[in-house]
Scaffold this motif. Sequence first.
Motif, PDB file in Angstrom:
ATOM      1  N   LEU A 153       0.847  -1.191   0.000  1.00 46.16           N
ATOM      2  CA  LEU A 153       0.000   0.000   0.000  1.00 46.16           C
ATOM      3  C   LEU A 153       0.881   1.237   0.000  1.00 46.16           C
ATOM      4  N   VAL A 154       0.712   2.075  -1.002  1.00 44.69           N
ATOM      5  CA  VAL A 154       1.467   3.322  -1.066  1.00 44.69           C
ATOM      6  C   VAL A 154       0.494   4.474  -1.285  1.00 44.69           C
ATOM      7  N   ALA A 155       0.938   5.677  -0.935  1.00 46.41           N
ATOM      8  CA  ALA A 155       0.110   6.874  -1.103  1.00 46.41           C
ATOM      9  C   ALA A 155       0.490   7.568  -2.403  1.00 46.41           C
ATOM     10  N   GLY A 156      -0.510   7.835  -3.226  1.00 47.35           N
ATOM     11  CA  GLY A 156      -0.282   8.555  -4.462  1.00 47.35           C
ATOM     12  C   GLY A 156      -0.645  10.013  -4.321  1.00 47.35           C
ATOM     13  N   SER A 157      -0.723  10.708  -5.431  1.00 47.99           N
ATOM     14  CA  SER A 157      -1.113  12.116  -5.412  1.00 47.99           C
ATOM     15  C   SER A 157      -2.487  12.256  -4.776  1.00 47.99           C
ATOM     16  N   ASP A 158      -2.694  13.379  -4.073  1.00 47.07           N
ATOM     17  CA  ASP A 158      -3.938  13.630  -3.340  1.00 47.07           C
ATOM     18  C   ASP A 158      -4.232  12.517  -2.336  1.00 47.07           C
ATOM     19  N   ASN A 159      -3.163  11.879  -1.838  1.00 45.65           N
ATOM     20  CA  ASN A 159      -3.265  10.833  -0.818  1.00 45.65           C
ATOM     21  C   ASN A 159      -4.080   9.631  -1.299  1.00 45.65           C
ATOM     22  N   ALA A 160      -4.056   9.383  -2.607  1.00 42.80           N
ATOM     23  CA  ALA A 160      -4.811   8.263  -3.171  1.00 42.80           C
ATOM     24  C   ALA A 160      -4.249   6.933  -2.681  1.00 42.80           C
ATOM     25  N   ALA A 161      -5.135   5.955  -2.483  1.00 49.81           N
ATOM     26  CA  ALA A 161      -4.719   4.602  -2.125  1.00 49.81           C
ATOM     27  C   ALA A 161      -4.251   3.884  -3.382  1.00 49.81           C
ATOM     28  N   VAL A 162      -3.019   3.364  -3.355  1.00 53.24           N
ATOM     29  CA  VAL A 162      -2.413   2.742  -4.527  1.00 53.24           C
ATOM     30  C   VAL A 162      -1.828   1.393  -4.128  1.00 53.24           C
ATOM     31  N   ILE A 163      -2.111   0.369  -4.924  1.00 51.82           N
ATOM     32  CA  ILE A 163      -1.513  -0.953  -4.719  1.00 51.82           C
ATOM     33  C   ILE A 163      -0.217  -1.032  -5.523  1.00 51.82           C
ATOM     34  N   ASN A 164       0.861  -1.359  -4.860  1.00 47.86           N
ATOM     35  CA  ASN A 164       2.148  -1.602  -5.502  1.00 47.86           C
ATOM     36  C   ASN A 164       2.118  -3.033  -6.051  1.00 47.86           C
ATOM     37  N   VAL A 165       1.830  -3.182  -7.346  1.00 48.95           N
ATOM     38  CA  VAL A 165       1.647  -4.512  -7.939  1.00 48.95           C
ATOM     39  C   VAL A 165       2.996  -5.175  -8.211  1.00 48.95           C
ATOM     40  N   PHE A 166       3.836  -4.529  -9.006  1.00 50.50           N
ATOM     41  CA  PHE A 166       5.202  -5.033  -9.199  1.00 50.50           C
ATOM     42  C   PHE A 166       6.105  -3.938  -9.715  1.00 50.50           C
ATOM     43  N   GLU A 167       7.396  -4.125  -9.470  1.00 45.04           N
ATOM     44  CA  GLU A 167       8.428  -3.171  -9.881  1.00 45.04           C
ATOM     45  C   GLU A 167       8.990  -3.493 -11.257  1.00 45.04           C
ATOM     46  N   ASP A 168       8.937  -4.759 -11.630  1.00 48.50           N
ATOM     47  CA  ASP A 168       9.560  -5.178 -12.888  1.00 48.50           C
ATOM     48  C   ASP A 168       8.761  -6.338 -13.465  1.00 48.50           C
ATOM     49  N   ALA A 169       8.140  -6.114 -14.614  1.00 46.47           N
ATOM     50  CA  ALA A 169       7.249  -7.117 -15.202  1.00 46.47           C
ATOM     51  C   ALA A 169       7.979  -8.422 -15.501  1.00 46.47           C
ATOM     52  N   HIS A 170       9.230  -8.336 -15.953  1.00 54.73           N
ATOM     53  CA  HIS A 170       9.960  -9.556 -16.287  1.00 54.73           C
ATOM     54  C   HIS A 170      10.197 -10.418 -15.057  1.00 54.73           C
ATOM     55  N   TRP A 171      10.616  -9.792 -13.961  1.00 55.10           N
ATOM     56  CA  TRP A 171      10.783 -10.532 -12.710  1.00 55.10           C
ATOM     57  C   TRP A 171       9.447 -11.090 -12.233  1.00 55.10           C
ATOM     58  N   ALA A 172       8.387 -10.309 -12.398  1.00 56.88           N
ATOM     59  CA  ALA A 172       7.066 -10.690 -11.890  1.00 56.88           C
ATOM     60  C   ALA A 172       6.489 -11.922 -12.586  1.00 56.88           C
ATOM     61  N   THR A 173       6.969 -12.257 -13.767  1.00 52.19           N
ATOM     62  CA  THR A 173       6.484 -13.472 -14.437  1.00 52.19           C
ATOM     63  C   THR A 173       6.834 -14.726 -13.658  1.00 52.19           C
ATOM     64  N   GLY A 174       7.878 -14.636 -12.821  1.00 54.22           N
ATOM     65  CA  GLY A 174       8.362 -15.814 -12.118  1.00 54.22           C
ATOM     66  C   GLY A 174       9.291 -16.657 -12.955  1.00 54.22           C
ATOM     67  N   ALA A 175       9.564 -16.201 -14.191  1.00 57.00           N
ATOM     68  CA  ALA A 175      10.412 -16.980 -15.099  1.00 57.00           C
ATOM     69  C   ALA A 175      11.881 -16.590 -15.000  1.00 57.00           C
ATOM     70  N   VAL A 176      12.182 -15.454 -14.344  1.00 54.91           N
ATOM     71  CA  VAL A 176      13.568 -14.999 -14.214  1.00 54.91           C
ATOM     72  C   VAL A 176      14.195 -15.690 -13.005  1.00 54.91           C
ATOM     73  N   ALA A 177      15.203 -16.489 -13.245  1.00 54.12           N
ATOM     74  CA  ALA A 177      15.799 -17.286 -12.172  1.00 54.12           C
ATOM     75  C   ALA A 177      16.929 -16.560 -11.461  1.00 54.12           C
ATOM     76  N   TYR A 178      17.468 -15.531 -12.078  1.00 56.40           N
ATOM     77  CA  TYR A 178      18.623 -14.874 -11.477  1.00 56.40           C
ATOM     78  C   TYR A 178      18.740 -13.438 -11.975  1.00 56.40           C
ATOM     79  N   ALA A 179      19.501 -12.641 -11.231  1.00 57.47           N
ATOM     80  CA  ALA A 179      19.865 -11.287 -11.646  1.00 57.47           C
ATOM     81  C   ALA A 179      21.326 -11.101 -11.286  1.00 57.47           C
ATOM     82  N   THR A 180      22.112 -10.679 -12.242  1.00 63.47           N
ATOM     83  CA  THR A 180      23.550 -10.502 -12.027  1.00 63.47           C
ATOM     84  C   THR A 180      23.868  -9.032 -11.891  1.00 63.47           C
TER      85      THR A 180
END
Length: 425
Positions: free
Chosen positions: A249-276
């Motif tokens: 849960l993060v606060a957006g403009s005008d104190n809006a309620a915002v869900i932080n879904v993901f930071e990086d779509a590629h990582w979010a797939t679950g298919a990325v096994a590593y990051a160097t």
Amino acid sequence: MKRLEMIVCRCVLLLCSVALVSCNKDMFDEEEYIKLVEVAQPVSGIDASHDWDLTASYNMTVTIGSAYRDMSRLQILSENPASGRSATLLGDYLLSGNEREAVTFTAPRTMTKFYAALVDSEGRYTVAPFTSYDRSVDFSDPLVTNASAISTMTTQAFTYCFEDEMPQPGDYDYNDVVLRISQERTAKNQITLNVTLAAVGSLSQVAAAIRLVGYTYDQIESITTVDGVTFDEGYKKSSLPFIDSNELLVAGSDNAAVINVFEDAHWATGAVAYATEGYIPRYKYNVTKYTTEESDMVSPNTISFVITFKSSVQNLNSFTLNSLDPFVILEYNGIFMENHAVYKHRSVSVLHEYTQPSGAVILPWSLIVPSGAFRYPLDGVHIGYSKDGALFGAYMTLGHAFGQWASNKDTANDWYGYPTTNMVY
């Protein structure tokens, strides 16, 4: 073809200054920019009044009646649950014991007949029909009483399709990020959003968030996930995060309620096994029907977000999928920009301040399709081409073509049910 390539190149050069509009408006010619985007896009003659909305919202008054006041749940369905036909659950509400209840639900514009169903503690249904023209429904003379539900029931889901080239012209395949979202009423003050990352056609980092329209950060008690796992599980944010928080849960403009879904779509797939050393391999996922050096097929990843509202939020019977403003965050020319799926929110800045051109009658960089099974175009395939009388692309069936809907919002608004099979995933 060479002329078109030259025009697109001019557009790209011109767009290099788009992100700097707020710093020096003299560097950007908005009129020229709009002309170039219009040439590059696959549809001509776009409806200037288009809202790009394939849904309709209904505010209903439901009269329960004294005979059924002990019922605790109300559902709005696309079919009679006792008919044997598959039904879509369009709305699910907890009743307060009042004789009348006000509820809101959202449905595809093509849907005109609905069924209200009271559900007792043993799962038996009392059903009353109504139409899209009605604004009230009552159970004084129900169609069905005390019936066990025998239909196959699925929860309504929308598909949110994003382009990652904003503010440049895209390739209009609308698969750079594809999300499918459904909602459940899981408690009196609780909504659960089931978010599926279906595809990533981008080769760049893309983040995603959801603004809860009309709700503030202070009205939310908590946001958790059903199993405690998130899309960002194990992810290490860079020094310049797209979403500058590890909280759901993060606060957006005008104190809006915002869900932080993901930071990086590629990582979010679950298919990325590593990051160097912060480097994440970037492939295209689920946008081709075969594996290549830069594309692969994976199982869609789903995370269920549990939103618990504070007790001061008394009634969630008006919360629908149209209460959501899903958006992706892109980096362009050193600036983070937000691509909002809901067209009327396209100019809203929730987590990042930026300026984008306005007043252009062009295809949007995102679309919402009121179907959880929408077959989005394959990589590089236009969702629908319509110029000089020619129709082709992923949705080109005459009378049901995307290009026809883009040219007239009241025409072919069922286009998403008529895919060109070999052009969609």
